[in-house]
Enzyme design. Structure first.
Site, PDB file in Angstrom:
ATOM      1  N   GLY A 236       0.832  -1.187   0.000  1.00  6.01           N
ATOM      2  CA  GLY A 236       0.000   0.000   0.000  1.00  6.01           C
ATOM      3  C   GLY A 236       0.870   1.241   0.000  1.00  6.01           C
ATOM      4  O   GLY A 236       2.073   1.170   0.285  1.00  6.01           O
TER       5      GLY A 236
ATOM      6  N   GLN B  39       3.195   9.586   1.649  1.00  5.18           N
ATOM      7  CA  GLN B  39       4.455   8.923   1.322  1.00  5.18           C
ATOM      8  C   GLN B  39       5.051   9.401   0.000  1.00  5.18           C
ATOM      9  O   GLN B  39       6.193   9.069  -0.301  1.00  5.18           O
ATOM     10  CB  GLN B  39       4.275   7.412   1.309  1.00  5.18           C
ATOM     11  CG  GLN B  39       3.997   6.862   2.704  1.00  5.18           C
ATOM     12  CD  GLN B  39       3.825   5.373   2.676  1.00  5.18           C
ATOM     13  OE1 GLN B  39       2.741   4.882   2.396  1.00  5.18           O
ATOM     14  NE2 GLN B  39       4.906   4.658   2.955  1.00  5.18           N
TER      15      GLN B  39
ATOM     16  N   LEU C 220       7.276   1.387   3.354  1.00  4.09           N
ATOM     17  CA  LEU C 220       8.115   1.971   2.315  1.00  4.09           C
ATOM     18  C   LEU C 220       8.781   3.259   2.775  1.00  4.09           C
ATOM     19  O   LEU C 220       9.743   3.707   2.167  1.00  4.09           O
ATOM     20  CB  LEU C 220       7.296   2.220   1.048  1.00  4.09           C
ATOM     21  CG  LEU C 220       6.755   0.954   0.369  1.00  4.09           C
ATOM     22  CD1 LEU C 220       5.849   1.327  -0.800  1.00  4.09           C
ATOM     23  CD2 LEU C 220       7.886   0.050  -0.074  1.00  4.09           C
TER      24      LEU C 220
ATOM     25  N   HIS D 192      -2.536   0.371   8.546  1.00  2.00           N
ATOM     26  CA  HIS D 192      -1.235   1.008   8.331  1.00  2.00           C
ATOM     27  C   HIS D 192      -1.378   2.287   7.501  1.00  2.00           C
ATOM     28  O   HIS D 192      -0.834   3.336   7.853  1.00  2.00           O
ATOM     29  CB  HIS D 192      -0.315  -0.001   7.632  1.00  2.00           C
ATOM     30  CG  HIS D 192       1.061   0.485   7.366  1.00  2.00           C
ATOM     31  ND1 HIS D 192       2.156   0.030   8.054  1.00  2.00           N
ATOM     32  CD2 HIS D 192       1.542   1.373   6.457  1.00  2.00           C
ATOM     33  CE1 HIS D 192       3.246   0.625   7.599  1.00  2.00           C
ATOM     34  NE2 HIS D 192       2.898   1.438   6.617  1.00  2.00           N
ATOM     35  N   GLU D 193      -2.108   2.199   6.396  1.00  2.00           N
ATOM     36  CA  GLU D 193      -2.235   3.354   5.493  1.00  2.00           C
ATOM     37  C   GLU D 193      -3.042   4.486   6.130  1.00  2.00           C
ATOM     38  O   GLU D 193      -2.699   5.661   5.967  1.00  2.00           O
ATOM     39  CB  GLU D 193      -2.819   2.939   4.145  1.00  2.00           C
ATOM     40  CG  GLU D 193      -1.998   1.911   3.382  1.00  2.00           C
ATOM     41  CD  GLU D 193      -0.525   2.246   3.229  1.00  2.00           C
ATOM     42  OE1 GLU D 193      -0.165   3.446   3.151  1.00  2.00           O
ATOM     43  OE2 GLU D 193       0.277   1.301   3.201  1.00  2.00           O
TER      44      GLU D 193
ATOM     45  N   HIS E 216      -0.861   6.444   8.348  1.00  2.00           N
ATOM     46  CA  HIS E 216      -0.083   7.441   7.588  1.00  2.00           C
ATOM     47  C   HIS E 216      -0.890   8.713   7.378  1.00  2.00           C
ATOM     48  O   HIS E 216      -0.379   9.823   7.541  1.00  2.00           O
ATOM     49  CB  HIS E 216       0.328   6.896   6.221  1.00  2.00           C
ATOM     50  CG  HIS E 216       1.582   6.111   6.212  1.00  2.00           C
ATOM     51  ND1 HIS E 216       2.799   6.624   6.604  1.00  2.00           N
ATOM     52  CD2 HIS E 216       1.820   4.830   5.839  1.00  2.00           C
ATOM     53  CE1 HIS E 216       3.731   5.696   6.472  1.00  2.00           C
ATOM     54  NE2 HIS E 216       3.160   4.595   6.014  1.00  2.00           N
TER      55      HIS E 216
END
Length: 188
Positions: A46, A51, A97, A139-140, A143
C-alpha cells in the site's frame, strides 16, 4: 503516469495529518495513477499520499486478503473501523516503504474496514479479517493521520527501529526520500 520519490522517516509530510479531498480533479487522478505506479515499482502492499509528499486523504493498496485473494484499489477520504482482537504476531514483520528495508512485529487488530469513495466518487467499502489487507488498511490510515507504524511498537522495538534508521545513515545524509526505479527498499 510516473514513479514518484517515496518519503522516508524524518520527512515532515509523514508527520502531518492530511486534508479531505473535496473534489476529484485531474490532479487527484494523476496523483492516484502515479501512486499506483510508485507502489508497484517499490513492491509495496500500500501507499498513502503522504508517502509521496501529498497531503490528501487517500491511499492505494495491492495485497492479499484473508482468503489469499489479490485485492487492488484506491480509497479516498477513508474512515477506518477496526474489529477483532489486537494481535501481535511474532512471525509477521510489518514493514513500510517510508522505513525501507526494516520490519518489526506490530500489534494490529485482526480485522479492519474502511469506508470512503473511489475515483468516480462512488461509495466504497474495503474490509478484511486476518489477511495482509486488514493490516494494510490500518497502516495506510495511520499514515494519513500523521503516524508511522513504529509509533505502535513497544519502547524496545521502537528503539531498535530508530537505531536501524541511524545505522542506515538516512538522517546524517539528509536523505528524506528514495526512488524505487533506482533501488529496492532493502538497498536504501
Amino acid at each position: 503516469m510516473s514513479v514518484r520519490p517515496i518519503t522516508i522517516i524524518g520527512h515532515r509530510a509523514l508527520e502531518r495529518p492530511t486534508r479531505k479531498v473535496r473534489e476529484i480533479t485531474d490532479d487527484i487522478r494523476t496523483l492516484v495513477a502515479d501512486m499506483i505506479e510508485t507502489c508497484d515499482a517499490a513492491h509495496g502492499a500500500g501507499l498513502a499520499a503522504t508517502q509521496v509528499g501529498a497531503r490528501w486523504r487517500l491511499f492505494v493498496y495491492s495485497c492479499t486478503d484473508g482468503e489469499e485473494q489479490m485485492r487492488r484499489g484506491v480509497v479516498i477520504n477513508p474512515v477506518l473501523e477496526r474489529f477483532g482482537p489486537l494481535e501481535l504476531l511474532d512471525n509477521v514483520q510489518e514493514g513500510c516503504l517510508s522505513l525501507p528495508g526494516e520490519g518489526f512485529p506490530t500489534a494490529r487488530h485482526r480485522g479492519a474496514r474502511v469506508r470512503g469513495i473511489d475515483l468516480e466518487g462512488h461509495d466504497v467499502v474495503v474490509e478484511d479479517e486476518g489477511g495482509v489487507l486488514a493490516r494494510c488498511l490500518q497502516h495506510e490510515v495511520d499514515h494519513l493521520d500523521g503516524k508511522l507504524y513504529i509509533d505502535r511498537l513497544s519502547p524496545a522495538m521502537k528503539r531498535e527501529a530508530l537505531d536501524a534508521v541511524t545505522a542506515r545513515g538516512w538522517r546524517a545524509r539528509g536523505v528524506l526520500s528514495w526512488d524505487p526505479r533506482q533501488m529496492d527498499a532493502d538497498e536504501v
